[in-house]
Design a protein around this motif. Structure first.
Motif, PDB file in Angstrom:
ATOM      1  N   LEU A  44       0.824  -1.203   0.000  1.00 52.89           N
ATOM      2  CA  LEU A  44       0.000   0.000   0.000  1.00 52.89           C
ATOM      3  C   LEU A  44       0.860   1.255   0.000  1.00 52.89           C
ATOM      4  N   PHE A  45       2.015   1.193   0.678  1.00 57.50           N
ATOM      5  CA  PHE A  45       2.947   2.329   0.651  1.00 57.50           C
ATOM      6  C   PHE A  45       3.452   2.573  -0.770  1.00 57.50           C
ATOM      7  N   LEU A  46       3.752   1.495  -1.493  1.00 52.98           N
ATOM      8  CA  LEU A  46       4.180   1.636  -2.887  1.00 52.98           C
ATOM      9  C   LEU A  46       3.084   2.281  -3.738  1.00 52.98           C
ATOM     10  N   GLN A  47       1.845   1.854  -3.538  1.00 55.19           N
ATOM     11  CA  GLN A  47       0.748   2.450  -4.296  1.00 55.19           C
ATOM     12  C   GLN A  47       0.550   3.914  -3.939  1.00 55.19           C
ATOM     13  N   TYR A  48       0.749   4.252  -2.674  1.00 56.43           N
ATOM     14  CA  TYR A  48       0.633   5.647  -2.241  1.00 56.43           C
ATOM     15  C   TYR A  48       1.678   6.509  -2.956  1.00 56.43           C
ATOM     16  N   PRO A  57       8.985   4.545  -7.679  1.00 53.65           N
ATOM     17  CA  PRO A  57       9.591   3.874  -6.517  1.00 53.65           C
ATOM     18  C   PRO A  57      11.054   3.552  -6.757  1.00 53.65           C
ATOM     19  N   ASP A  58      11.817   3.572  -5.682  1.00 54.66           N
ATOM     20  CA  ASP A  58      13.230   3.223  -5.740  1.00 54.66           C
ATOM     21  C   ASP A  58      13.368   1.769  -6.209  1.00 54.66           C
ATOM     22  N   ALA A  59      14.295   1.536  -7.121  1.00 56.89           N
ATOM     23  CA  ALA A  59      14.505   0.172  -7.635  1.00 56.89           C
ATOM     24  C   ALA A  59      14.881  -0.785  -6.512  1.00 56.89           C
ATOM     25  N   ARG A  60      15.625  -0.275  -5.513  1.00 51.40           N
ATOM     26  CA  ARG A  60      16.024  -1.137  -4.387  1.00 51.40           C
ATOM     27  C   ARG A  60      14.810  -1.549  -3.557  1.00 51.40           C
ATOM     28  N   LEU A  61      13.828  -0.649  -3.465  1.00 50.80           N
ATOM     29  CA  LEU A  61      12.602  -0.987  -2.742  1.00 50.80           C
ATOM     30  C   LEU A  61      11.824  -2.071  -3.488  1.00 50.80           C
ATOM     31  N   LEU A  62      11.798  -1.995  -4.811  1.00 54.94           N
ATOM     32  CA  LEU A  62      11.104  -3.013  -5.593  1.00 54.94           C
ATOM     33  C   LEU A  62      11.775  -4.373  -5.437  1.00 54.94           C
ATOM     34  N   ILE A  63      13.115  -4.387  -5.402  1.00 54.32           N
ATOM     35  CA  ILE A  63      13.841  -5.640  -5.181  1.00 54.32           C
ATOM     36  C   ILE A  63      13.516  -6.200  -3.796  1.00 54.32           C
ATOM     37  N   LEU A 285      -2.295  -5.974  -4.924  1.00 49.76           N
ATOM     38  CA  LEU A 285      -3.605  -5.335  -4.921  1.00 49.76           C
ATOM     39  C   LEU A 285      -3.704  -4.128  -5.846  1.00 49.76           C
ATOM     40  N   HIS A 286      -2.895  -4.064  -6.893  1.00 50.14           N
ATOM     41  CA  HIS A 286      -3.138  -3.070  -7.937  1.00 50.14           C
ATOM     42  C   HIS A 286      -4.415  -3.443  -8.680  1.00 50.14           C
TER      43      HIS A 286
END
Length: 378
Positions: A44-48, A57-63, A285-286
Motif C-alpha cells: 500500500l505504501f508503494l501504491q501511495y 519507486p526506488d529500484a532497491r525498494l522493488l527488489i 492489490l493493484h
C-alpha cells in the motif's frame, strides 16, 4: 537493498521468535497474519507513492518487495509444515541452555534468508533445504552439467527475447492503436515478451539453486542423479497446452503448489475465486492485478466446463486436431489478456486492455460460465 534491508530482516527475525513463543497449533495463523500484514502495508505504501505522490519507486525498494513476497512463501510453508506435523519443533521445547535453544533456531533463520530464494525462488521446502545442507559434502559433480545447461537455456531465451522485442516493440500504447486481427496478434506478441522474461528468470534461478546444492531429486533408473526437485519453468507445457487450467497449474509451479496448499485445499466453497483472489492480494492489490487474477479464476472454471462438455464429441483424426488447435489458440489469447492486465496494473492501461479486441476471448469464456453446467473438481 540498501536502507530497505529491514523489510526482510525484521519479518525473518519475527518469524524465528514466533517459532519460539507461539504454540505449534496456533503458529500458522500468527505467521500468516503477521507476515501478510507487513507485506500488505508495504504494498500500500508503494501504491501511495505511485498514485498519490506520483513518484517512481526506488529500484532497491522493488527488489526488497520481491524478496519479501518470496519470504512470505517460505515462512508460511514452514508454519503449514509444523501444523501438519511434517516439521517438529522438538529442540525448541526441550530443556537446555539458552545457547542450545538458540542453535536450534539457526536452521530456520538460515532457511528464511538463504540467497537463492531472495534472488527469485523457486520455493524450496524446509525439509528439502535442511537435507540438502546436510548432504552438501556429498554433492555429485554431474550437477555442473545441469547448471551449464540451465545457463545456456537462459542465454538463449534472453537472445530470443531481444530479437522478438526488436520485431514487436515494447510500447503497449502504440500497440493498442491497432484494431482487429493485427491488434490481437500484437498484444499476444507483447505478452509473449513478458512470458519470456519470466521463463529466463525462473531458469536462471533454477541454475543458481542447483549450483548451491539444492534441487536434488534422487537418481534415475540407470543411476544418474536428477536435479529436478525445484522446477518453475515448464516452458513446453506452458506454450503447448490447450487448457487454461493446466496453464494455471504449470505457471510458476512451486508458487502454484504453494497457493493450492495455502488456500485451495483449506476451503470448501469458491476455491478458485479465493485462491486467485489471494494471489492478487499477495502480488500487491493493484487494480490490474485484481481484475486480471479474478478474470483468470473465471476462465479456469469455464475451461473445466468447456472441455468436459466438448470431449464426448471429439473423435480421432481431423476433428480432434481442429479441437486441439482452436482450444490452444483460445488458451494463448486468454493468457495473453490476463498477463497484460496483471503486468500493466494501472487503471489507464487496464481500460486499454479491456477496450482492445483481445478482451473478447476471456469474455467469451466468462459468458459460457452461465450456460454450461458445473463440473465437480477434486
Amino acid at each position: 537493498m540498501g536502507p530497505y534491508c529491514p523489510l526482510i530482516l525484521l519479518p525473518a527475525l519475527s518469524f524465528v521468535l514466533m517459532l519460539k513463543l507461539v504454540s505449534p497449533p496456533c503458529l500458522h495463523t500468527w505467521v500468516f497474519l503477521v507476515q501478510m500484514s507487513w507485506q500488505t502495508a508495504w504494498h500500500l505504501f508503494l501504491q501511495y507513492k505511485e498514485y498519490k505522490l506520483r513518484e517512481a519507486p526506488d529500484a532497491r525498494l522493488l527488489i526488497a518487495m520481491s524478496s519479501l513476497m518470496l519470504l512470505t512463501q517460505r515462512v508460511t510453508s514452514v508454519s503449514m509444515d509444523v501444523q501438519d506435523g511434517q516439521v517438529t519443533l522438538r529442540g525448541l521445547a526441550e530443556s537446555g541452555s539458552h545457547l542450545q535453544k538458540a542453535r536450534s533456531l539457526l536452521p530456520f533463520l538460515s532457511y528464511t534468508l538463504y540467497f537463492p530464494a531472495l534472488l527469485g525462488g523457486p520455493l524450496c521446502s524446509f525439509r528439502t533445504f535442511k537435507s540438502s545442507v546436510e548432504m552438501s559434502g556429498q554433492r555429485h559433480p554431474i550437477a555442473l552439467w545441469h547448471v551449464c545447461r540451465k545457463c545456456f537455456l537462459f542465454l538463449s531465451l534472453e537472445c530470443l527475447k531481444a530479437l522478438l522485442g526488436i520485431r514487436i516493440g515494447y510500447d503497449f500504447f502504440d500497440i493498442t492503436h491497432h484494431g482487429g486481427l493485427q491488434g490481437v496478434v500484437s498484444i499476444w506478441g507483447l505478452s509473449l515478451l513478458y512470458k519470456m522474461s519470466y521463463y529466463s528468470h525462473w531458469v536462471l534461478s533454477e541454475a543458481i539453486n542447483i549450483a548451491a546444492g539444492l534441487g536434488f531429486g534422487g537418481c534415475s533408473a540407470n543411476g544418474s542423479p536428477l536435479w529436478n526437485d525445484l522446477w518453475d519453468a515448464d516452458i513446453w507445457t506452458l506454450e503447448t497446452t490447450n487448457m487454461v487450467s493446466q496453464f494455471a497449474r504449470s505457471w510458476n509451479k512451486t508458487t502454484a503448489d504453494w497457493l493450492r496448499r495455502l488456500v485451495f485445499q483449506k476451503i470448501n466453497r469458491y476455491r478458485l475465486l479465493a485462491t486467485f483472489g489471494f494471489s492478487a492480494w499477495w502480488h500487491g492489490l493493484h487494480l490490474g492485478q485484481i481484475v486480471g487474477f479474478l478474470c483468470w479464476a473465471a476462465t479456469v472454471e469455464a475451461d473445466y466446463r468447456i472441455h468436459a462438455f466438448l470431449r464426448p464429441y471429439v473423435r480421432g483424426g481431423a476433428v480432434r486436431w481442429l479441437y486441439q488447435m482452436i482450444t490452444w489458440a483460445q488458451t494463448q489469447l486468454v493468457v495473453a489478456f490476463v498477463i497484460m492486465t496483471v503486468e500493466l496494473r494501472k487503471p489507464s492501461a487496464v481500460r486499454l486492455v479491456w477496450g482492445s479486441p483481445i478482451s473478447l476471448f476471456p469474455l467469451l469464456y466468462c459468458l459460457l460460465l452461465f450456460v454450461l453446467p458445473k463440473k465437480k473438481q477434486n
